[in-house]
Scaffold this motif. Structure first.
Motif, PDB file in Angstrom:
ATOM      1  N   GLY A  10      34.866 118.126  97.273  1.00 54.46           N
ATOM      2  CA  GLY A  10      36.123 118.843  97.428  1.00 54.46           C
ATOM      3  C   GLY A  10      36.372 119.789  96.285  1.00 54.46           C
ATOM      4  N   LEU A  11      37.620 120.206  96.185  1.00 56.29           N
ATOM      5  CA  LEU A  11      38.059 121.135  95.140  1.00 56.29           C
ATOM      6  C   LEU A  11      38.724 120.340  94.020  1.00 56.29           C
ATOM      7  CD1 LEU A  11      38.685 124.031  94.106  1.00 56.29           C
ATOM      8  CD2 LEU A  11      40.789 123.920  95.474  1.00 56.29           C
ATOM      9  N   VAL A  12      38.314 120.621  92.799  1.00 50.37           N
ATOM     10  CA  VAL A  12      38.883 119.937  91.643  1.00 50.37           C
ATOM     11  C   VAL A  12      39.060 120.938  90.515  1.00 50.37           C
ATOM     12  CG1 VAL A  12      36.608 119.238  90.777  1.00 50.37           C
ATOM     13  CG2 VAL A  12      38.631 117.918  90.133  1.00 50.37           C
ATOM     14  N   GLN A  13      40.064 120.738  89.702  1.00 51.56           N
ATOM     15  CA  GLN A  13      40.311 121.633  88.572  1.00 51.56           C
ATOM     16  C   GLN A  13      39.348 121.315  87.424  1.00 51.56           C
ATOM     17  OE1 GLN A  13      44.458 121.323  87.506  1.00 51.56           O
ATOM     18  NE2 GLN A  13      45.080 122.741  89.125  1.00 51.56           N
ATOM     19  N   PRO A  14      39.069 122.294  86.601  1.00 54.50           N
ATOM     20  CA  PRO A  14      38.227 122.022  85.419  1.00 54.50           C
ATOM     21  C   PRO A  14      38.800 120.878  84.589  1.00 54.50           C
ATOM     22  CG  PRO A  14      38.522 124.374  85.725  1.00 54.50           C
ATOM     23  CD  PRO A  14      39.435 123.711  86.720  1.00 54.50           C
ATOM     24  N   GLY A  15      37.911 120.015  84.147  1.00 53.29           N
ATOM     25  CA  GLY A  15      38.323 118.834  83.412  1.00 53.29           C
ATOM     26  C   GLY A  15      38.586 117.627  84.281  1.00 53.29           C
ATOM     27  N   GLY A  16      38.617 117.831  85.578  1.00 51.36           N
ATOM     28  CA  GLY A  16      38.892 116.733  86.493  1.00 51.36           C
ATOM     29  C   GLY A  16      37.665 115.910  86.815  1.00 51.36           C
ATOM     30  N   SER A  17      37.857 114.942  87.709  1.00 48.72           N
ATOM     31  CA  SER A  17      36.790 114.021  88.091  1.00 48.72           C
ATOM     32  C   SER A  17      36.677 113.930  89.603  1.00 48.72           C
ATOM     33  CB  SER A  17      37.077 112.620  87.536  1.00 48.72           C
ATOM     34  OG  SER A  17      37.111 112.606  86.129  1.00 48.72           O
ATOM     35  N   LEU A  18      35.487 113.601  90.037  1.00 51.95           N
ATOM     36  CA  LEU A  18      35.221 113.319  91.445  1.00 51.95           C
ATOM     37  C   LEU A  18      34.203 112.200  91.526  1.00 51.95           C
ATOM     38  CD1 LEU A  18      34.807 116.720  93.366  1.00 51.95           C
ATOM     39  CD2 LEU A  18      36.587 115.009  93.728  1.00 51.95           C
ATOM     40  N   ARG A  19      34.288 111.445  92.610  1.00 55.92           N
ATOM     41  CA  ARG A  19      33.297 110.413  92.870  1.00 55.92           C
ATOM     42  C   ARG A  19      32.697 110.655  94.251  1.00 55.92           C
ATOM     43  NH1 ARG A  19      33.843 104.076  94.384  1.00 55.92           N
ATOM     44  NH2 ARG A  19      32.049 103.247  93.240  1.00 55.92           N
ATOM     45  N   LEU A  20      31.412 110.921  94.266  1.00 55.71           N
ATOM     46  CA  LEU A  20      30.693 111.112  95.515  1.00 55.71           C
ATOM     47  C   LEU A  20      30.065 109.794  95.957  1.00 55.71           C
ATOM     48  CD1 LEU A  20      28.810 114.462  94.808  1.00 55.71           C
ATOM     49  CD2 LEU A  20      31.155 114.115  95.614  1.00 55.71           C
ATOM     50  N   SER A  21      30.007 109.620  97.267  1.00 55.59           N
ATOM     51  CA  SER A  21      29.348 108.451  97.846  1.00 55.59           C
ATOM     52  C   SER A  21      28.298 108.917  98.833  1.00 55.59           C
ATOM     53  CB  SER A  21      30.361 107.555  98.568  1.00 55.59           C
ATOM     54  OG  SER A  21      31.359 107.101  97.697  1.00 55.59           O
ATOM     55  N   CYS A  22      27.275 108.109  98.980  1.00 53.34           N
ATOM     56  CA  CYS A  22      26.236 108.389  99.972  1.00 53.34           C
ATOM     57  C   CYS A  22      25.798 107.059 100.565  1.00 53.34           C
ATOM     58  CB  CYS A  22      25.060 109.100  99.336  1.00 53.34           C
ATOM     59  SG  CYS A  22      23.614 109.231 100.420  1.00 53.34           S
ATOM     60  N   ALA A  23      26.011 106.922 101.861  1.00 52.97           N
ATOM     61  CA  ALA A  23      25.657 105.690 102.543  1.00 52.97           C
ATOM     62  C   ALA A  23      24.464 105.913 103.465  1.00 52.97           C
ATOM     63  CB  ALA A  23      26.843 105.184 103.355  1.00 52.97           C
ATOM     64  N   ALA A  24      23.504 105.030 103.356  1.00 55.08           N
ATOM     65  CA  ALA A  24      22.353 105.057 104.265  1.00 55.08           C
ATOM     66  C   ALA A  24      22.676 104.192 105.469  1.00 55.08           C
ATOM     67  CB  ALA A  24      21.109 104.538 103.554  1.00 55.08           C
ATOM     68  N   SER A  25      22.465 104.732 106.658  1.00 57.18           N
ATOM     69  CA  SER A  25      22.790 103.990 107.873  1.00 57.18           C
ATOM     70  C   SER A  25      21.644 104.059 108.860  1.00 57.18           C
ATOM     71  CB  SER A  25      24.068 104.537 108.496  1.00 57.18           C
ATOM     72  OG  SER A  25      23.885 105.878 108.913  1.00 57.18           O
ATOM     73  N   GLY A  26      21.697 103.172 109.835  1.00 56.99           N
ATOM     74  CA  GLY A  26      20.636 103.098 110.824  1.00 56.99           C
ATOM     75  C   GLY A  26      19.780 101.873 110.588  1.00 56.99           C
ATOM     76  N   SER A  27      18.646 101.859 111.248  1.00 54.58           N
ATOM     77  CA  SER A  27      17.723 100.739 111.131  1.00 54.58           C
ATOM     78  C   SER A  27      16.893 100.891 109.859  1.00 54.58           C
ATOM     79  CB  SER A  27      16.808 100.677 112.353  1.00 54.58           C
ATOM     80  OG  SER A  27      15.883  99.609 112.230  1.00 54.58           O
ATOM     81  N   ILE A  28      17.282 100.158 108.824  1.00 54.82           N
ATOM     82  CA  ILE A  28      16.627 100.274 107.521  1.00 54.82           C
ATOM     83  C   ILE A  28      16.109  98.921 107.092  1.00 54.82           C
ATOM     84  CG2 ILE A  28      16.951 100.875 105.094  1.00 54.82           C
ATOM     85  CD1 ILE A  28      19.240 102.729 106.028  1.00 54.82           C
TER      86      ILE A  28
END
Length: 121
Positions: A10-28
């Motif tokens: 997303g959009l964040v101001q300088p100095g800010g924080s973000l947390r990204l997630s990545c989920a693996a799905s399906g037959s693993i």
């Protein structure tokens, strides 16, 4: 069908924080290393870092200090915590993982579709 699905951009101001997630799905059957890359406009895709199935973490030298990678093996999910964000961190962030879909078939490399991170005031 196996896939990696990112979220949290997303959009964040300088100095800010973000947390990204990545989920693996399906037959693993199993997951090896999971990690993050990013691609800024007009630039090549570059490594942010990755984490092995045992929790060993490697960061690109330029990413050390502000970015933290972690994973939850029970959820087949890898995270990227980004702090003190700068405009130059603006990029599409891609998840990457080595997945084995069935016993004995070996691990193959998969990419997520990417999530946009924009750092701007």
């Amino acid at each position: 069908q196996v896939q990696l699905v990112e979220s949290g951009g997303g959009l964040v101001q300088p100095g800010g924080s973000l947390r990204l997630s990545c989920a693996a799905s399906g037959s693993i059957f199993s997951i090896g290393a999971m990690g993050w890359y990013r691609q800024a406009p007009g630039k090549q895709r570059e490594l942010v870092g990755f984490i092995t199935s045992n929790g060993g973490i490697t960061y690109a030298d330029s990413m050390k200090g502000r970015f933290t990678i972690s994973r939850d093996n029970a959820k087949n999910t890898v995270y990227l915590q980004m702090n003190s964000l700068k405009p130059e961190d603006t990029a599409v962030y891609y998840c990457n993982a080595d997945l084995e879909v069935a016993l004995g078939q070996g691990r193959y490399n998969y990419w997520g579709q990417g999530t946009q991170v924009t750092v701007s005031s």
